[in-house]
Scaffold this motif. Sequence first.
Motif, PDB file in Angstrom:
ATOM      1  N   UNK A 220      10.112   6.503   7.331  1.00 44.34           N
ATOM      2  CA  UNK A 220      10.423   5.490   6.440  1.00 44.34           C
ATOM      3  C   UNK A 220       8.507   5.166   6.337  1.00 44.34           C
ATOM      4  N   UNK A 221       8.063   4.416   7.011  1.00 44.07           N
ATOM      5  CA  UNK A 221       6.546   4.855   6.210  1.00 44.07           C
ATOM      6  C   UNK A 221       5.660   5.607   5.794  1.00 44.07           C
ATOM      7  N   UNK A 222       5.727   6.812   6.528  1.00 44.11           N
ATOM      8  CA  UNK A 222       5.903   8.705   6.097  1.00 44.11           C
ATOM      9  C   UNK A 222       6.591   9.018   5.110  1.00 44.11           C
ATOM     10  N   UNK A 223       7.212   8.891   5.381  1.00 43.63           N
ATOM     11  CA  UNK A 223       8.132   9.362   3.828  1.00 43.63           C
ATOM     12  C   UNK A 223       7.598   8.270   2.329  1.00 43.63           C
ATOM     13  N   UNK A 224       7.038   6.964   2.837  1.00 42.80           N
ATOM     14  CA  UNK A 224       7.089   5.998   1.686  1.00 42.80           C
ATOM     15  C   UNK A 224       5.293   6.907   1.175  1.00 42.80           C
ATOM     16  N   UNK A 225       5.120   6.457   1.934  1.00 44.96           N
ATOM     17  CA  UNK A 225       3.834   7.434   1.197  1.00 44.96           C
ATOM     18  C   UNK A 225       3.303   8.312   0.373  1.00 44.96           C
TER      19      UNK A 225
END
Length: 107
Positions: free
Chosen positions: A44-49
């Motif tokens: 989720x953090x990766x996709x948000x970035x």
Amino acid sequence: MTVEKVYNKLVRDKIPQIIEKDNKIPITNIASKEEVKALLLLKLIEELEEFKETPVEEELADILEVIDGIAEVFDLDIDKVKSIKNTKKEERGGFEKGIILETVIER
């Protein structure tokens, strides 16, 4: 010459087959349910970035797919989540106006 790229991250289910069609060899393993929980949160953090860098529909769709995965692995009812979201929006509003709360003065 053999080139090896290390990823060590959760990927969509069909990614290994896509890699094989490109005449490459994917080395994979299956995560436990507990590992998947942690990996989805990292994803989720990766996709948000990625969305921050390129705010387009495709990147937002990736975020939604991860959210669906999170709901599933944490045994959450996504329809109930959407209902709660709608209730909160009704009661507290959304983010359309861009209001910034700077300070609250108590009397």
